[in-house]
Motif scaffolding. Structure first.
Motif, PDB file in Angstrom:
ATOM      1  N   ARG A 184      41.677  45.465  39.374  1.00 28.90           N
ATOM      2  CA  ARG A 184      42.784  46.352  38.991  1.00 28.90           C
ATOM      3  C   ARG A 184      44.123  45.775  39.441  1.00 28.90           C
ATOM      4  O   ARG A 184      45.101  45.820  38.702  1.00 28.90           O
ATOM      5  CB  ARG A 184      42.603  47.732  39.606  1.00 28.90           C
ATOM      6  CG  ARG A 184      41.296  48.382  39.297  1.00 28.90           C
ATOM      7  CD  ARG A 184      41.286  49.790  39.860  1.00 28.90           C
ATOM      8  NE  ARG A 184      41.920  50.691  38.912  1.00 28.90           N
ATOM      9  CZ  ARG A 184      41.265  51.234  37.904  1.00 28.90           C
ATOM     10  NH1 ARG A 184      39.986  50.955  37.724  1.00 28.90           N
ATOM     11  NH2 ARG A 184      41.865  52.026  37.079  1.00 28.90           N
ATOM     12  N   GLY A 185      44.126  45.247  40.654  1.00 29.23           N
ATOM     13  CA  GLY A 185      45.364  44.682  41.184  1.00 29.23           C
ATOM     14  C   GLY A 185      45.847  43.523  40.334  1.00 29.23           C
ATOM     15  O   GLY A 185      47.024  43.448  39.955  1.00 29.23           O
ATOM     16  N   ARG A 186      44.930  42.626  39.989  1.00 29.33           N
ATOM     17  CA  ARG A 186      45.318  41.475  39.166  1.00 29.33           C
ATOM     18  C   ARG A 186      45.799  41.930  37.796  1.00 29.33           C
ATOM     19  O   ARG A 186      46.766  41.386  37.247  1.00 29.33           O
ATOM     20  CB  ARG A 186      44.130  40.536  39.003  1.00 29.33           C
ATOM     21  CG  ARG A 186      43.891  39.650  40.210  1.00 29.33           C
ATOM     22  CD  ARG A 186      42.611  38.891  39.991  1.00 29.33           C
ATOM     23  NE  ARG A 186      42.288  37.973  41.067  1.00 29.33           N
ATOM     24  CZ  ARG A 186      41.067  37.504  41.280  1.00 29.33           C
ATOM     25  NH1 ARG A 186      40.073  37.867  40.486  1.00 29.33           N
ATOM     26  NH2 ARG A 186      40.832  36.658  42.264  1.00 29.33           N
ATOM     27  N   ARG A 187      45.104  42.924  37.233  1.00 28.80           N
ATOM     28  CA  ARG A 187      45.506  43.391  35.904  1.00 28.80           C
ATOM     29  C   ARG A 187      46.922  43.966  35.938  1.00 28.80           C
ATOM     30  O   ARG A 187      47.713  43.777  35.028  1.00 28.80           O
ATOM     31  CB  ARG A 187      44.515  44.441  35.408  1.00 28.80           C
ATOM     32  CG  ARG A 187      43.964  44.066  34.052  1.00 28.80           C
ATOM     33  CD  ARG A 187      43.000  45.102  33.574  1.00 28.80           C
ATOM     34  NE  ARG A 187      41.648  44.865  34.050  1.00 28.80           N
ATOM     35  CZ  ARG A 187      40.732  45.833  34.151  1.00 28.80           C
ATOM     36  NH1 ARG A 187      41.040  47.071  33.866  1.00 28.80           N
ATOM     37  NH2 ARG A 187      39.523  45.538  34.538  1.00 28.80           N
ATOM     38  N   ARG A 188      47.230  44.675  37.021  1.00 25.26           N
ATOM     39  CA  ARG A 188      48.589  45.230  37.145  1.00 25.26           C
ATOM     40  C   ARG A 188      49.636  44.125  37.252  1.00 25.26           C
ATOM     41  O   ARG A 188      50.707  44.213  36.681  1.00 25.26           O
ATOM     42  CB  ARG A 188      48.683  46.134  38.375  1.00 25.26           C
ATOM     43  CG  ARG A 188      48.089  47.493  38.129  1.00 25.26           C
ATOM     44  CD  ARG A 188      48.038  48.281  39.408  1.00 25.26           C
ATOM     45  NE  ARG A 188      47.319  49.526  39.180  1.00 25.26           N
ATOM     46  CZ  ARG A 188      47.841  50.724  39.383  1.00 25.26           C
ATOM     47  NH1 ARG A 188      49.075  50.839  39.821  1.00 25.26           N
ATOM     48  NH2 ARG A 188      47.139  51.809  39.142  1.00 25.26           N
ATOM     49  N   VAL A 189      49.288  43.072  38.011  1.00 27.46           N
ATOM     50  CA  VAL A 189      50.230  41.949  38.131  1.00 27.46           C
ATOM     51  C   VAL A 189      50.453  41.328  36.752  1.00 27.46           C
ATOM     52  O   VAL A 189      51.590  41.060  36.348  1.00 27.46           O
ATOM     53  CB  VAL A 189      49.693  40.880  39.120  1.00 27.46           C
ATOM     54  CG1 VAL A 189      50.576  39.637  39.090  1.00 27.46           C
ATOM     55  CG2 VAL A 189      49.627  41.446  40.530  1.00 27.46           C
ATOM     56  N   LEU A 190      49.354  41.140  36.021  1.00 28.95           N
ATOM     57  CA  LEU A 190      49.469  40.540  34.683  1.00 28.95           C
ATOM     58  C   LEU A 190      50.318  41.421  33.768  1.00 28.95           C
ATOM     59  O   LEU A 190      51.155  40.921  33.013  1.00 28.95           O
ATOM     60  CB  LEU A 190      48.071  40.336  34.079  1.00 28.95           C
ATOM     61  CG  LEU A 190      47.242  39.209  34.719  1.00 28.95           C
ATOM     62  CD1 LEU A 190      45.810  39.233  34.190  1.00 28.95           C
ATOM     63  CD2 LEU A 190      47.883  37.857  34.427  1.00 28.95           C
TER      64      LEU A 190
END
Lengths: 199, 249
Positions: A184-190
């Protein structure tokens, strides 16, 4: 020989005998991970000055607790103390409150209800060619803007290179939770990077 | 864990775990197949792979502020020499009146010996690291300037290759609470760490030679500096090394 025992005990209390042991232990267990400790503190607090205070405080705590260190995973042990110190430091100095599990579930639910599921996130995902051109400042802003529970796992994994198991130890959660927070964290960064490039 | 029949959410977690190298071989094969078969997963995998790469290359770990290690060492009292409390001193006086002073000196020696154990620890830690030195050079003119500004003492870096002790390089250790320059030499397959003592350390290096758990130590003075060395080299050859080092220009 009561007086003799008293002398020995006093010596131990005055950190002449035991103290040197724990100092040597501190030097071999904690000091090698000082840069990692500082990096985590810097990402959790967002400031180098605060990171200095947090790391120093964490080192004091580590020194006092050095006897409880079991000789394995020194880096994760040190970072656990840094993370906990950062949370209490931020709570005291900045009214920081870690998002509770309930809050997170609510957030997740909202995201589900609004349809922010995988399909949509993937649609917002920028092309890998564009990601490769992102500059450090944009990355930094994107990571800094993450909710704390996501930011810590992304930093621990993608900047500091800890394993899922180590991250679970540092953040005090199960590996399944590490996995879901990380994705989830990576997706938000993306998403943030994608939005930035669109705008 | 298998991707067949997995929910999209679950499949996505496994793609992240796959890119993080956290899956078993069979799970990784499954993940590769799923990525190849599903364009949404493939897009996510490509984006995450690119993100991981930029995070690693563009956001390096923070550099420590100058002197930070020394400040932390100070904060936990690593730099202070432990002092007996006044009760201990008072009791020692009482004790000295009634008991042989040998007991007191035995207690004191326990604390003085710590510096030998700490230096052997530093030596062994360096051997276990990928490289026993932070600056690698067999050229003394390259090693000596590297220490500038990193420690109070400017250590002598002698060229002892003619004596059979080629120079390997240097590093900084923290021993007894103070950063101390370590010059590293080889002898056949043995590594020798040589430290230049601070004044406080020199006071504690009262023995000419000793050994800690099989690692030999030797202490010598050269000019107004005190040096000491640790190695698994035998004591006789280590003493030869010390003599050669002291005699070198």
């Amino acid at each position: 020989m009561g007086i003799f025992r008293f002398i020995i005990q006093s010596y131990e209390r005055s950190a002449c005998v035991d103290g040197n042991d724990s100092k040597a232990r501190f030097a071999s267990v904690v000091l090698p991970h000082l840069a990692d400790a500082f990096t985590l503190a810097r990402w959790l607090s967002g400031s180098r000055a605060d990171a200095e205070d947090i790391t120093q405080e964490a080192c004091l705590r580590a020194f006092r607790a050095i006897e409880t260190f079991r000789g394995e995973q020194a880096r994760a042990w040190v970072l656990t103390i840094v993370r906990n110190t950062a949370h209490s430091w931020l709570a005291k100095n900045r009214n920081f409150k870690l998002v509770s599990v309930d809050d997170l579930h609510a957030e997740d639910r909202t995201e589900m209800e609004l349809g922010g599921s995988l399909g949509e996130a993937a649609a917002m995902t920028p092309e890998s060619k564009l990601i490769a051109q992102v500059d450090a400042a944009d990355l930094e802003t994107a990571i800094a803007g993450l909710p704390d529970v996501f930011r810590e796992v992304v930093v621990l994994r993608d900047i500091q290179g800890l394993s899922y198991q180590e991250i679970g130890m540092v953040a005090g959660v199960a590996i399944g939770t590490v996995m879901s927070r990380l994705s989830r964290g990576r997706r938000r960064v993306l998403e943030r990077l994608g939005r930035r490039q669109d705008g | 864990m298998t991707l067949r029949g997995a929910t999209p959410e679950h499949a996505s977690l496994l793609v992240h775990a796959y890119l993080d190298g956290e899956l078993s071989v069979s799970e990784a094969v499954e993940a590769e197949r799923a990525i190849a078969a599903d364009s949404t997963l493939a897009a996510e995998a490509a984006a995450v792979r690119a993100l991981k790469h930029v995070l690693q290359t563009k956001l390096p770990p923070e550099r420590l502020p100058p002197d930070f290690t020394a400040r932390v060492a100070n904060r936990v009292g690593l730099a202070r020499r432990p002092r007996p409390t006044w009760t201990v001193l008072a009791a020692s006086v009482v004790l000295a009146a009634g008991l042989s002073s040998a007991v007191t000196s035995m207690l004191l020696r326990t604390t003085d010996d710590a510096i030998y154990a700490e230096s052997v620890d530093s030596h062994l830690r360096a051997l276990m690291a990928a490289r026993p030195v932070e600056v690698t050079s067999s050229e003394r003119h390259a090693v000596k300037p590297w220490f500038n500004g990193k420690s109070v003492q400017a250590p002598k870096v002698a060229d002892l290759s003619a004596d059979g002790f080629p120079l390997v390089g240097g590093r900084i250790d923290v021993i007894h609470g103070a950063p101390v320059p370590a010059v590293v030499y080889n002898r056949r397959l043995h590594t020798i760490s040589v430290w230049a003592a601070t004044e406080a350390q020199a006071e504690r290096l009262t023995k000419g030679a000793t050994s800690v758990n099989g690692t030999n130590l030797v202490v010598w003075r050269a000019g107004d500096m005190t040096y000491w060395a640790a190695s698994d080299l035998n004591a006789a050859e280590l003493a030869t090394f010390a003599r050669a080092f002291a005699a070198a220009p």
